[in-house]
Motif scaffolding. Structure first.
Motif, PDB file in Angstrom:
ATOM      1  N   ALA A 148       0.904  -1.208   0.038  1.00 29.68           N
ATOM      2  CA  ALA A 148      -0.014  -0.028  -0.086  1.00 29.68           C
ATOM      3  C   ALA A 148       0.880   1.384  -0.020  1.00 29.68           C
ATOM      4  O   ALA A 148       0.566   2.199  -0.899  1.00 29.68           O
ATOM      5  N   LEU A 149       1.671   1.207   1.097  1.00 29.45           N
ATOM      6  CA  LEU A 149       2.466   2.542   1.107  1.00 29.45           C
ATOM      7  C   LEU A 149       3.254   2.813  -0.186  1.00 29.45           C
ATOM      8  O   LEU A 149       3.209   3.985  -0.717  1.00 29.45           O
ATOM      9  N   LEU A 150       3.941   1.795  -0.744  1.00 28.39           N
ATOM     10  CA  LEU A 150       4.761   1.904  -1.711  1.00 28.39           C
ATOM     11  C   LEU A 150       3.883   2.409  -3.217  1.00 28.39           C
ATOM     12  O   LEU A 150       4.394   3.233  -3.922  1.00 28.39           O
ATOM     13  N   LEU A 151       2.738   1.934  -3.202  1.00 29.83           N
ATOM     14  CA  LEU A 151       1.758   2.402  -4.275  1.00 29.83           C
ATOM     15  C   LEU A 151       1.485   3.974  -4.183  1.00 29.83           C
ATOM     16  O   LEU A 151       1.297   4.580  -5.285  1.00 29.83           O
ATOM     17  N   ALA A 152       1.304   4.277  -2.897  1.00 28.86           N
ATOM     18  CA  ALA A 152       1.104   5.679  -2.562  1.00 28.86           C
ATOM     19  C   ALA A 152       2.058   6.521  -3.060  1.00 28.86           C
ATOM     20  O   ALA A 152       1.907   7.356  -3.714  1.00 28.86           O
ATOM     21  N   VAL A 153       3.406   6.102  -2.687  1.00 25.51           N
ATOM     22  CA  VAL A 153       4.464   6.988  -2.891  1.00 25.51           C
ATOM     23  C   VAL A 153       4.567   6.966  -4.434  1.00 25.51           C
ATOM     24  O   VAL A 153       5.055   8.249  -5.201  1.00 25.51           O
ATOM     25  N   VAL A 154       4.454   5.771  -5.260  1.00 28.09           N
ATOM     26  CA  VAL A 154       4.486   5.768  -6.763  1.00 28.09           C
ATOM     27  C   VAL A 154       3.609   6.820  -7.174  1.00 28.09           C
ATOM     28  O   VAL A 154       4.075   7.452  -8.063  1.00 28.09           O
ATOM     29  N   ILE A 155       2.382   6.674  -6.618  1.00 25.81           N
ATOM     30  CA  ILE A 155       1.219   7.533  -7.294  1.00 25.81           C
ATOM     31  C   ILE A 155       1.665   9.110  -7.048  1.00 25.81           C
ATOM     32  O   ILE A 155       1.577   9.971  -8.011  1.00 25.81           O
ATOM     33  N   ILE A 156       2.266   9.191  -5.656  1.00 28.80           N
ATOM     34  CA  ILE A 156       2.647  10.829  -5.657  1.00 28.80           C
ATOM     35  C   ILE A 156       3.635  11.058  -6.325  1.00 28.80           C
ATOM     36  O   ILE A 156       3.781  12.387  -7.092  1.00 28.80           O
ATOM     37  N   GLY A 157       4.792  10.101  -6.607  1.00 24.42           N
ATOM     38  CA  GLY A 157       5.781  10.481  -7.396  1.00 24.42           C
ATOM     39  C   GLY A 157       5.273  10.830  -8.708  1.00 24.42           C
ATOM     40  O   GLY A 157       6.118  11.685  -9.563  1.00 24.42           O
ATOM     41  N   ILE A 158       4.295  10.265  -9.232  1.00 26.55           N
ATOM     42  CA  ILE A 158       3.824  10.682 -10.746  1.00 26.55           C
ATOM     43  C   ILE A 158       2.962  11.874 -10.645  1.00 26.55           C
ATOM     44  O   ILE A 158       3.073  12.774 -11.395  1.00 26.55           O
ATOM     45  N   ILE A 185      -5.764  10.406  -1.834  1.00 25.33           N
ATOM     46  CA  ILE A 185      -6.622   9.441  -3.217  1.00 25.33           C
ATOM     47  C   ILE A 185      -5.902   8.304  -3.171  1.00 25.33           C
ATOM     48  O   ILE A 185      -6.375   7.461  -3.499  1.00 25.33           O
ATOM     49  N   ALA A 186      -4.510   8.299  -3.239  1.00 25.61           N
ATOM     50  CA  ALA A 186      -3.772   7.266  -3.392  1.00 25.61           C
ATOM     51  C   ALA A 186      -3.984   6.149  -2.357  1.00 25.61           C
ATOM     52  O   ALA A 186      -4.372   4.685  -2.761  1.00 25.61           O
ATOM     53  N   ILE A 187      -4.211   6.561  -1.091  1.00 25.45           N
ATOM     54  CA  ILE A 187      -4.506   5.761  -0.122  1.00 25.45           C
ATOM     55  C   ILE A 187      -5.756   5.153  -0.421  1.00 25.45           C
ATOM     56  O   ILE A 187      -6.296   3.979   0.050  1.00 25.45           O
ATOM     57  N   GLY A 188      -6.712   6.176  -0.639  1.00 25.76           N
ATOM     58  CA  GLY A 188      -8.154   5.589  -0.892  1.00 25.76           C
ATOM     59  C   GLY A 188      -8.156   4.487  -2.021  1.00 25.76           C
ATOM     60  O   GLY A 188      -8.946   3.423  -1.799  1.00 25.76           O
ATOM     61  N   VAL A 189      -7.564   4.569  -2.817  1.00 22.22           N
ATOM     62  CA  VAL A 189      -7.243   3.367  -4.062  1.00 22.22           C
ATOM     63  C   VAL A 189      -6.951   2.342  -3.523  1.00 22.22           C
ATOM     64  O   VAL A 189      -7.407   1.036  -3.788  1.00 22.22           O
ATOM     65  N   VAL A 190      -5.927   2.293  -2.761  1.00 20.94           N
ATOM     66  CA  VAL A 190      -5.444   1.011  -2.150  1.00 20.94           C
ATOM     67  C   VAL A 190      -6.088   0.255  -1.122  1.00 20.94           C
ATOM     68  O   VAL A 190      -6.259  -1.005  -1.048  1.00 20.94           O
TER      69      VAL A 190
END
Lengths: 294, 313, 333
Positions: free
Chosen positions: A140-150, A160-165
């Protein structure tokens, strides 16, 4: 099972939640009650932050940088002379709001999709379930960081990233609840009587799904608070001068060896809030769990 | 068994595909031109335009996506905006540090959670059980970064037993490597241990109620053997499933822990790349991690076959 | 004591009380149970579910869950060994070695993760100190003895490959692995098809005939008991209400409950247990001033409900009914 009996049971579950045995059972769990009290108190204090704090959260007094705890500043000041307690109280608003945003987002994503999957069945269900499985396997946390990175740093993107996860978790609960109720005879009865799908959904499925959803919402709130803390700690969440518990903690780390108080205060607050939401979720689950067994 | 693994493999490939698609779409939907980020902060319009053509960003999205995915199949993760270095090179450079951290943390997690989980399950309802459950609940709630910082504060800064931060490659100095890994592994391991303990306890106490455990006791095998031989293998099934999620969680935790302890791993690279807006690097790391998660899950699925002979049929 | 019993007692249960924790404190699930089983004898212990028969069997080997249950009093002796006072280490030397046990659910009583042969062989290794090879060979020959075809190959298979009847045979092989003095069979045929039931009972009877093993057969089914048991004890609500030779119990029961049970085996509807008696077994925590069966009994008088009924003995028989002398109860034949 006949129609009235089943409907009675559906209503029984709803009553469990609103006033019946569930509340009593919940009250008998001291840890869960303590958790609820903590959440309510923290929320109230943070909402009332402007009334309770004598200092602003975003401006400091440069002469007062990095002070230890004192009567004027119970938790000391930070590296630009801002009162840590005030920043924590204001920051709590951000943290809670962010958690609500993230949880709300995953409810909006997960619950309708889950109910649709349960109702539609077939390939719709299969597709949605596979996508949910796919998202859940990813950290989860990695996906959030990746989404924020983009998309770029910022609290809203982060949430929003956390919500998706966490959407898939609510998806699963909603789908399971939908499926459980769909197989009951009274749904078939309601259909033959000509109830619209929406009415069936509102009257029969949602009340039954409500308790397990509430459990999951509470647990998701806990993870969202953790995630906000982690992301803001990394500097990927709230941006200065905004405050949040994670941000206060992250900012205080460089001076930690001389001034550990802000780090500990923020960390304890985050931990307690996460613990409370977890205990709250467990408490609700136990209150309805026993109902099912009897 | 084969269809089972193939099915799971399908789901995991879907994960990979989803991460790629979502990541790719996000880059182009969200405001902010990747070319601007790639050209650097002081670039003029001409440079940005040149960069755009050079990186192929002017071509249709579908073409770009096709090139990127076909590249992935050849293990080409693209090139970094920062100096044009191949993304995969940067990742493999950082891999040993992250791998060290993950394995050490896993070790800590298992060393804590197995005795604690089994112990509390066997002595369910006792005072030790209650203490264990309380500790586990606390551990689940404690954020990685807080645990890490408290460990640094107490064990490194106050008591001076450990160094606060740093990393030495295994082959440079194995002792220093292990010594420096203690605190980070404790940080990451305890939070994972807490979650695992809860699952092990639940699973073991479920299995202990089962008929065949009673049969084993009726054979006079002795409680240790009953637990180790007859209960553990069956209790491991649900735990192994959770274990997969926990490895995913561990990988996520490396982002935080590598930052706190200045470990030059993939997590740290990811955070740096986010700050420098190095989008190919961010996406590449995301996909790389997804691949690792995929691999771990396949291994876990295979372990079901060993744990439960019924799956083998 | 039972004067008709020849030879020495293998199992001697004396005033055994087992208590369960209920909302109202500790309540006896088995109260004051006394029975003996002689060498090479088959003793049938009969009762409805909830009568305490399985609890008694479990407490012999200390297999009751540690939480929520306790021994309220009494003795259980296997030969000269006191089982209730034994340490868990001593108990482990008895379990599987001197006493073998088979359970009601052959589907769930075998560990799905290990082969049938391994599950039998480990008992041999544990108690006989046999090598892996020897223990495996013994497991194969045991399987073959209990009627498993191509035993050598089937020993390497897992429980899920076996049918219910085959699993119960495997369970019997496991229980007999170390040639125990006593076999406790807790509802061994209940979960099986009728045809398989008969085969399993025949097997138990055969095995008993070819050794000097004793059997404690626990069942709710009097038909099962009539086929193999030498003596029968009937339990109701935690108490032994009647005990006598199988023939006596079947021909001339002395307790109305036994009579009711007997009439129910004549009922064709086998899905309904005990069609002959109205009502059901009272829960453990219910207190009775008098006879515990009185409120379901067709013959109860006021005298029955005043004070507890003690066990009465006459002509080698034991029963717990005040009116046994005046009543002529219906048997099964």
């Amino acid at each position: 099972m006949n129609v009235t009996a089943s409907r009675e049971r559906g209503r029984g579950l709803r009553q469990t939640l609103t006033r019946g045995g569930g509340v009593d059972r919940f009250r008998r769990q001291p840890l869960a009650v303590a958790a609820l009290v903590f959440v309510v108190v923290i929320t109230t204090v943070c909402i009332l932050a402007p009334l309770l704090t004598p200092y602003p959260f975003d401006r400091g007094v440069l002469a007062d940088t990095l002070q230890g705890p004192s009567a004027r500043h119970p938790l000391g000041t930070d590296d630009v002379g801002r009162d840590v307690l005030s920043r924590l109280l204001y920051g709590g608003r951000t943290t809670l709001l962010a958690a609500v945003q993230a949880t709300g987002f995953s409810v909006i994503l997960g619950v309708p999709a889950g109910l649709i999957a349960a109702f539609a069945g077939g390939w719709v269900d299969a597709c949605l379930s596979r996508v949910a499985d796919a998202i859940m396997t990813f950290p989860a946390l990695l996906l959030a960081v990746v989404i924020i990175g983009i998309t770029g740093p910022g609290l809203t993107n982060a949430m929003i990233a956390i919500g998706v996860v966490y959407g898939p978790r609510l998806f699963r609960v909603a789908r399971a609840a939908g499926l459980a109720v769909l197989n009951e005879t009274y749904i078939a009865a309601a259909k033959t009587v000509g109830c619209s799908p929406l009415r069936i959904l509102m009257r029969h499925i949602l009340p039954n799904a409500l308790s397990p959803l509430l459990v999951q919402v509470s647990l998701t709130m806990a993870t969202a608070v953790l995630a906000e803390g982690s992301l803001s700690f990394l500097g990927l969440g709230v941006q200065p001068p905004q405050s949040s518990w994670g941000a206060v903690l992250g900012r205080s780390v460089p001076q930690m060896s001389q001034h550990p108080v802000p780090v500990i205060a923020a960390g304890v607050l985050i931990s307690l809030l996460v613990l409370s939401f977890n205990l709250l979720g467990d408490g609700i689950r136990d209150s309805i769990g026993r109902e099912r067994k009897s | 068994m084969l269809t089972f693994v193939l099915r799971r493999l399908g789901i995991l490939l879907l994960t990979l595909g989803l991460v790629t698609v979502i990541g790719f779409l996000l880059i182009h939907i969200t405001p902010g031109d990747p070319a601007v980020a790639a050209a650097g902060p002081d670039a003029d319009q001409a440079t940005i335009a040149a960069t755009r053509v050079e990186l192929g960003l002017d071509r249709p999205l579908v073409v770009q996506f096709w090139e990127y995915t076909t590249g992935l199949v050849r293990l080409d993760f693209g090139t970094s905006f920062d100096g044009g270095r191949p993304v995969l090179d940067a990742i493999t450079d950082r891999l040993p540090a992250t791998l060290s951290l993950v394995i050490a943390s896993l070790l800590v997690a298992l060393l804590i959670s197995i005795p604690l989980g089994v112990g509390t399950a066997v002595h369910r309802g006792s005072i030790w059980d209650r203490i264990g459950v309380l500790l586990a609940s606390l551990g689940v709630a404690l954020p990685d970064f807080f645990v890490g910082l408290v460990l640094v504060l107490v064990l490194a800064l106050q008591l001076g037993i450990f160094d606060a931060t740093g990393y030495v490659p295994l082959f440079d100095d194995p002792i220093q490597w292990a010594y420096l890994l203690v605190l980070p592994a404790l940080t990451l391991g305890t939070t994972v241990a807490a979650e695992l303990t809860r699952h092990i306890r639940a699973s073991v106490s479920d299995v202990l109620e089962l008929d065949y455990v009673r049969t084993a006791r009726s054979k006079g095998l002795g409680s240790t053997r009953v637990i180790l031989k007859h209960a553990s293998r069956n209790a491991a099934m649900p735990v192994v499933t959770v274990f997969g999620n926990q490895i995913a969680r561990l990988l996520g935790g490396t982002v935080i822990v590598e930052q706190i302890f200045s470990i030059p791993g993939i997590g740290q690279l990811l955070v740096q790349s986010v700050f420098t807006r190095d989008i190919p690097m961010v996406l590449g790391i995301g996909i790389f991690i997804a691949m690792i998660v995929l691999l771990v899950n396949v291994l876990i699925d295979l372990s079901y076959g060993w744990l439960n002979p019924r799956v083998r049929a | 004591m039972n004067t008709d019993l020849v030879g020495q007692h293998v199992l001697d249960i004396n005033h055994l009380t087992v208590e369960f924790r209920t909302v109202s404190g500790w309540s006896p699930a088995v109260r004051d149970l006394s029975l003996t089983i002689g060498r090479n004898e088959v003793f049938g212990l009969v009762g409805e579910s909830g009568s305490g028969k399985s609890v008694s069997a479990m407490s012999i080997l200390g297999l009751l869950p540690r939480r929520g249950t306790r021994i309220g009093g009494g003795h259980v002796r296997l030969g000269k060994t006191d089982l209730l006072g034994a340490t868990s280490k001593q108990l482990d030397q008895v379990r599987g070695s001197r006493v073998g046990m088979i359970f009601q659910e052959p589907m769930t009583s075998l560990n799905p993760a290990y082969t049938i042969g391994e599950q039998i062989a480990e008992s041999v290794r544990r108690h006989r100190g046999a090598t892996r090879r020897q223990a495996w060979d013994r497991a194969v020959s045991l399987l073959s003895r209990v009627g498993i075809p191509t035993a050598a190959r089937n020993a390497e298979r897992y429980p899920h490959h076996f049918s219910g009847g085959m699993r119960q045979r495997a369970m019997i092989a496991m229980a007999l692995a170390c040639e125990p003095e006593l076999l406790i069979a807790d509802e061994p045929t209940t979960a099986l098809d009728v045809t398989v039931q008969a085969l399993i009972l025949d097997l138990i009877a055969e095995l008993r005939a070819e050794s000097d093993m004793s059997v404690l057969l626990i069942t709710h089914d009097l038909a099962v008991v009539s086929e193999v048991a030498d003596r029968v004890g009937v339990m109701y609500a935690g108490e032994l209400v009647e005990q006598a030779s199988t023939a006596d119990v079947f021909n001339a029961p002395q307790h109305p409950y036994t009579s009711g049970l007997l009439s129910s085996i004549l009922a064709l509807d086998s899905t309904r247990e005990f069609a002959g008696i109205p009502g059901s077994v009272p829960s453990v925590d219910r207190e009775f001033p008098g006879c515990r069966f009185a409120d379901r009994c067709a013959f109860a008088t006021d005298a029955c409900t005043i004070s507890p009924v003690a066990l009465r003995r006459s002509a080698g028989r034991i029963h717990r009914c005040l009116r046994s002398d005046e009543l002529v109860l219906e048997g099964a034949r």
